[in-house]
Design an enzyme around this catalytic site. Structure first.
Site: not given
Length: 213
Positions: A192-193
């Site tokens: 999720r980066l």
């Protein structure tokens, strides 16, 4: 409340760096759109168009992008529709493109202006005969009694233009060109980066910066 059971997707096919970004966001958008056209099976030019009504409520719907260039993004619609009336009141709107196959999203904030009569008329004549007739028949966003009303009007007008494809453009139908003021490019990343690179118009120049995911 029932919790949605969905498959968690871990992105990471590609990354997006400041060094790889051109000075003009339209160039990057065009590159991403062309890439999407190679991988998305259905309508990669589909976008969410969000407007605001007189009461301040946001309203969003899916439309198709028909052109993009240095002056902005173009779509066509009924000027008397809900979106057309909202744009007449507040020309600021937002566009969102989502391409799951390439794990990319683009968000645009901009100002809408009507395209010229010639641009609207020229594009109208490229549409199918049925779509041209439909533009005349549909009082978009207005309440109608039933489906049969539309079908009857369509059949009647279809009979009028049986022997020709030259159907005039209705005055209430035409294009909007969205002049972008801010464009955000989102590339899905692992854990999720995600990569988020934003272009913002500042005194006719584009300022480029990164946002936290």
């Amino acid at each position: 409340m029932n919790k949605l059971k969905t498959t968690i997707r871990n992105y990471g096919k590609k990354n997006l760096t400041e060094a790889s970004c051109p000075s003009d966001p339209i160039n990057l958008f065009t590159e991403w759109l062309n890439d999407a056209m190679q991988h998305e099976p259905y309508e990669p030019n589909a976008m969410t168009v969000a407007t605001v009504d007189k009461q301040g409520f946001p309203s969003a719907r899916i439309l198709l992008l028909k052109d993009v260039g240095p002056e902005g993004f173009v779509f066509f619609t009924n000027y008397d529709s809900a979106k057309g009336q909202e744009i007449a009141t507040n020309s600021r709107l937002a566009l969102t493109f989502w391409w799951p196959a390439t794990e990319r999203q683009v968000r645009v904030q901009g100002i809408a202006e009507k395209t010229s009569v010639d641009v609207s008329s020229d594009y109208f004549q490229t549409r199918s005969k049925e779509s041209k007739i439909g533009a005349h028949v549909s009082n978009q966003s207005q309440v109608i009694a039933n489906r049969e009303v539309l079908d009857k009007q369509f059949s009647q007008l279809q009979a009028v233009y049986t022997n020709t494809n030259e159907i005039p453009r209705p005055e209430h139908w035409g294009g909007y060109q969205i002049k972008p003021m801010k464009i955000e490019f989102w590339q899905g990343g692992p854990h999720r980066l995600h990569d988020r690179i934003c272009y913002e118009k500042v005194e006719n120049n584009w300022k480029i910066y990164r946002l936290a995911p």
